[in-house]
Write an enzyme that holds these catalytic residues in place. Structure first.
Site, PDB file in Angstrom:
ATOM      1  N   CYS A 157       0.866  -1.178   0.000  1.00 48.80           N
ATOM      2  CA  CYS A 157       0.000   0.000   0.000  1.00 48.80           C
ATOM      3  C   CYS A 157       0.904   1.229   0.000  1.00 48.80           C
ATOM      4  CB  CYS A 157      -0.942  -0.013   1.202  1.00 48.80           C
ATOM      5  SG  CYS A 157      -0.122  -0.375   2.748  1.00 48.80           S
ATOM      6  N   HIS A 158       0.299   2.373  -0.178  1.00 49.47           N
ATOM      7  CA  HIS A 158       1.078   3.612  -0.315  1.00 49.47           C
ATOM      8  C   HIS A 158       0.468   4.702   0.551  1.00 49.47           C
ATOM      9  CE1 HIS A 158       2.607   1.817  -4.100  1.00 49.47           C
ATOM     10  NE2 HIS A 158       1.346   1.605  -4.427  1.00 49.47           N
ATOM     11  N   TYR A 194       2.662  11.713 -12.245  1.00 49.45           N
ATOM     12  CA  TYR A 194       1.243  11.961 -11.964  1.00 49.45           C
ATOM     13  C   TYR A 194       1.126  12.747 -10.662  1.00 49.45           C
ATOM     14  CZ  TYR A 194       1.676   8.049  -8.631  1.00 49.45           C
ATOM     15  OH  TYR A 194       2.066   7.228  -7.597  1.00 49.45           O
ATOM     16  N   ARG A 241       5.576   4.444 -17.757  1.00 46.01           N
ATOM     17  CA  ARG A 241       4.609   5.525 -17.516  1.00 46.01           C
ATOM     18  C   ARG A 241       4.761   6.107 -16.108  1.00 46.01           C
ATOM     19  NH1 ARG A 241       0.564   3.360 -14.339  1.00 46.01           N
ATOM     20  NH2 ARG A 241       0.615   1.088 -14.402  1.00 46.01           N
ATOM     21  N   TYR A 288       9.214  -3.653 -10.117  1.00 50.39           N
ATOM     22  CA  TYR A 288       7.927  -3.434 -10.781  1.00 50.39           C
ATOM     23  C   TYR A 288       8.191  -3.265 -12.265  1.00 50.39           C
ATOM     24  CZ  TYR A 288       3.089  -1.716 -11.360  1.00 50.39           C
ATOM     25  OH  TYR A 288       1.775  -1.575 -11.722  1.00 50.39           O
ATOM     26  N   ASP A 309      -2.915  -2.474  -2.404  1.00 44.66           N
ATOM     27  CA  ASP A 309      -2.467  -1.420  -3.330  1.00 44.66           C
ATOM     28  C   ASP A 309      -3.195  -0.100  -3.101  1.00 44.66           C
ATOM     29  OD1 ASP A 309      -0.725  -0.411  -5.303  1.00 44.66           O
ATOM     30  OD2 ASP A 309      -2.269  -0.618  -6.828  1.00 44.66           O
TER      31      ASP A 309
HETATM   32  O1  LIG Z   1       0.468   0.747 -11.694  1.00 39.00           O
HETATM   33  C1  LIG Z   1       0.597   1.845 -11.110  1.00 39.00           C
HETATM   34  O2  LIG Z   1       0.237   2.933 -11.579  1.00 39.00           O
HETATM   35  C2  LIG Z   1       1.266   1.852  -9.802  1.00 39.00           C
HETATM   36  C3  LIG Z   1       1.911   3.018  -9.385  1.00 39.00           C
HETATM   37  C4  LIG Z   1       2.648   2.986  -8.245  1.00 39.00           C
HETATM   38  C5  LIG Z   1       3.450   4.116  -7.819  1.00 39.00           C
HETATM   39  O3  LIG Z   1       3.278   5.186  -8.387  1.00 39.00           O
HETATM   40  O4  LIG Z   1       4.298   3.921  -6.929  1.00 39.00           O
HETATM   41  O5  LIG Z   1       2.697   1.876  -7.480  1.00 39.00           O
HETATM   42  C6  LIG Z   1       2.024   0.727  -7.804  1.00 39.00           C
HETATM   43  O6  LIG Z   1       2.143  -0.245  -7.054  1.00 39.00           O
HETATM   44  C7  LIG Z   1       1.294   0.715  -9.001  1.00 39.00           C
END
Ligand SMILES: O=C(O)c1cc(C(=O)O)oc(=O)c1
Length: 297
Positions: free
Chosen positions: A33-34, A50, A131, A158, A252
């Site tokens: 999670c963030h 973004y 992206r 990732y 997430d």
């Molecule tokens: O697919 C995504 O947009 C995304 C972005 C981020 C991030 O911006 O860190 O993290 C994720 O786990 C997934």
């Protein structure tokens, strides 16, 4: 007024997720999670791709409790670049119930790494999704990998499934435990026993230091929420059943860059018994594995 305005097509995280019918085992960890900002306190990075809405640590703890979870692993979001202040602040206010995965540059000092460790960081993230970031050169990543080894940290990677053939040799050269985000983003319209996902399974099969998060059905699904994201289940279940000791699960939240819809986090939790069909598998996925990786000491 916040100094940051979210992107025009930014979807806010779900305001009233359902209470899951599935009861997670005691001590369950949301291992992906963030936090976003809040931007006025922890500004988003100038190089970000973004601009999100805020998603604070206290809002994350509220979701954790609502879903019946106990702990979080907070992964540095790309909108914060290599400025880990929001992450560290969250860890410092978690009562030890959160650990972190940071983003660092090769120029980071040992003292800065030690401070991140003291705050609860246990890994770094290498991101190859174009992206989201301009990926660091391999030489820098190799240097970072060498530098974090002494701390016993792991590396979270990732990438898009289509990029795996090109990245495979670099990944397998990494000297630490490596955790793949979101199952390597399979194209779920391709067969689970096909060539593309086969390469990902081979990566896990032949490299016992590789783990996978079985997360993000909402991102990977073509059938979407009305179809219960069921098209993703065979992929996640295969990984859980074949590598039960090396899988993690996460919400997430707050679901950066979801454009088609915003998932109900309670419904995501309700998918867990579909991908981990026995209590023993669920306990490994939600408790034993993340505790071993993030709360070993
Ligand atoms: O697919 C995504 O947009 C995304 C972005 C981020 C991030 O911006 O860190 O993290 C994720 O786990 C997934």
């Amino acid at each position: 007024m916040s100094q940051f305005t979210p992107d025009a097509d930014w979807l806010h995280w779900h305001q009233s997720p359902s209470v899951p019918g599935y009861k997670a085992p005691a001590g369950a960890v949301d291992a992906h999670c963030h936090v976003f900002g809040p931007g006025d306190q922890f500004p988003f990075a100038p190089e970000r791709k973004y601009t999100p809405c805020d998603a604070s640590r206290d809002q994350l703890w509220a979701l954790r409790d609502h879903l019946g979870f106990s702990r979080n692993v907070i992964v540095q979001a790309t909108c914060h670049g290599a400025d880990n202040r929001a992450l560290v602040d969250a860890l410092n206010h978690s009562n030890g119930l959160a650990r972190g995965v940071a983003t660092v540059k090769a120029s980071i000092t040992d003292e800065e790494l030690d401070a991140l460790h003291a705050a609860g960081v246990r890994g770094v993230r290498f991101n190859f999704v174009k992206r989201l970031v301009d990926a660091l050169p391999f030489d820098d990543l190799t240097l970072i990998a060498e530098r974090i080894k002494r701390l016993g940290w792991h590396i979270v990677i990732y990438f898009e499934a289509a990029e795996l053939p090109d990245l495979y040799d670099f990944f397998t050269s990494l000297p630490t435990t490596v955790v793949v985000d979101h199952m390597g983003r399979p194209d779920v319209t391709k067969p689970v026993d096909g060539e593309e996902f086969g390469l990902f399974l081979k990566l896990l099969e032949e490299n016992p230091n590789f783990w996978s998060k079985v997360s993000c059905p909402e991102r990977l699904s073509i059938s979407g929420p009305d179809g219960g994201y069921l098209d993703v289940v065979p992929f996640a279940r295969t990984v859980v059943e074949r590598f039960p000791e090396r899988v993690l699960w996460g919400t997430d939240w707050p679901h950066p860059n979801m454009k088609s819809h915003m998932p109900d986090d309670g419904k995501l939790v309700d998918m867990i018994p579909l991908i981990a069909p026995t209590e023993a598998l669920q306990h490994k996925l939600l408790v034993e594995n993340p505790m071993r990786l993030y709360w070993a000491e």
